[in-house]
Scaffold this active site. Sequence first.
Site, mmCIF file in Angstrom:
data_model
loop_
_atom_site.group_PDB
_atom_site.id
_atom_site.type_symbol
_atom_site.label_atom_id
_atom_site.label_comp_id
_atom_site.label_asym_id
_atom_site.label_seq_id
_atom_site.Cartn_x
_atom_site.Cartn_y
_atom_site.Cartn_z
ATOM 1 N N SER A 43 33.596 -13.438 13.910
ATOM 2 C CA SER A 43 34.996 -13.412 13.495
ATOM 3 C C SER A 43 35.343 -14.630 12.633
ATOM 4 C CB SER A 43 35.888 -13.319 14.744
ATOM 5 O OG SER A 43 37.207 -13.024 14.402
ATOM 6 N N ASP A 129 35.883 -1.671 15.788
ATOM 7 C CA ASP A 129 36.573 -2.950 15.628
ATOM 8 C C ASP A 129 37.970 -2.711 15.063
ATOM 9 O OD1 ASP A 129 37.449 -5.537 15.002
ATOM 10 O OD2 ASP A 129 35.434 -6.217 14.487
ATOM 11 N N HIS A 168 35.639 -5.549 18.707
ATOM 12 C CA HIS A 168 35.597 -6.895 18.115
ATOM 13 C C HIS A 168 35.048 -7.876 19.144
ATOM 14 C CE1 HIS A 168 36.709 -9.764 14.999
ATOM 15 N NE2 HIS A 168 37.121 -10.581 15.965
#
Length: 342
Positions: A43, A129, A168
């Site tokens: 991320s 995600d 995610h």
Amino acid sequence: MRWIKTVCLGLMLIAGVAHADDAVRPLPKLKLDSSRVAVAGLSSGAYMATQMQIAYPELFPSAALVAGGPYGCAGGKLQVALSTCMKGAPAPDVAALVTVAKQRAASGQTGPLTDLAHGRVYMLHGTEDALVAPVVAEAAAHFYDALRSEPGLSGLQVTDDGQRAFAHNLPIAASGDDCGKSVSPYLGHCGFDAAGAIFEHLFGPSAHAAAADARGQLIRFDQDALRPGGVDALLATTGYLYVPAECATGKPCGLLVAFHGCKQNVDAVGEAFVRDAGFNRWADVYHVAILYPQTRASFAPLNPQACWDWWGYSGANYDTRQGVQLRWVVNAVKALGLPVVH
């Protein structure tokens, strides 16, 4: 007698980190192999990894990006970061970002892109995600594909692994019920060992499997001692370093800098990322030390989720060689023994 001194120093290092939770110390000197150095991140850590690679390609020619977008995506604007670079609305303009990257390299704001000629890029992102849209991660793949078409860069290896069903998070080898969720500590029990895949793509296949548990030492070190020119890099006071046993005894060792994601620093999730992400097990197999820098949350500048700076909260030059967090990382790898000339 030199070999005796080397072994003794290695044994002292191992003994000294046995109670790592009770001590914070300077980074140790390792015998680093500069041909086996890479960055990886999840991320905001993925954005940080691509920034490190583009800014310092002579140090980090290889990178693994998990749920991240292309270099320079936010352009120093938080609103763009939250929309284009997370939701993909609108999608990142890859051609424009490639142009910026080339211009910065030509002006010396970043390193020569030709240093990526023998590098490797592995991009991993999940189809479920909902935080960083798949179209954003695909834009990162297109960015590197475009770079590969530049003169002298055809040898850059780019792998886009984007068809796995996870949310995610960073997938780990164990199975569970959180693979399709994005919940703390953002290590999805997906039955897929992302750390192992990252090592294979960055350092090549291994004939050996990783053990169930890491056998080296996880130590804590003083991050403030590495501030570039004494300037606050907006990081936590303490970082982590994993040292495989063979690296501690003076044998040549690779290095992976692993950047956690937002809300995944030690203050938020404890030592879950630095112990349980799977990197340390594979570090033993590949003889690669793992540097785990740690951010800190703040409201001035605005960074309440302890993200790495990929939109400009640390300054306008955050994703160039003048970026304070990038310079901090260079100081850290230099302290570990990596030759740095720039």
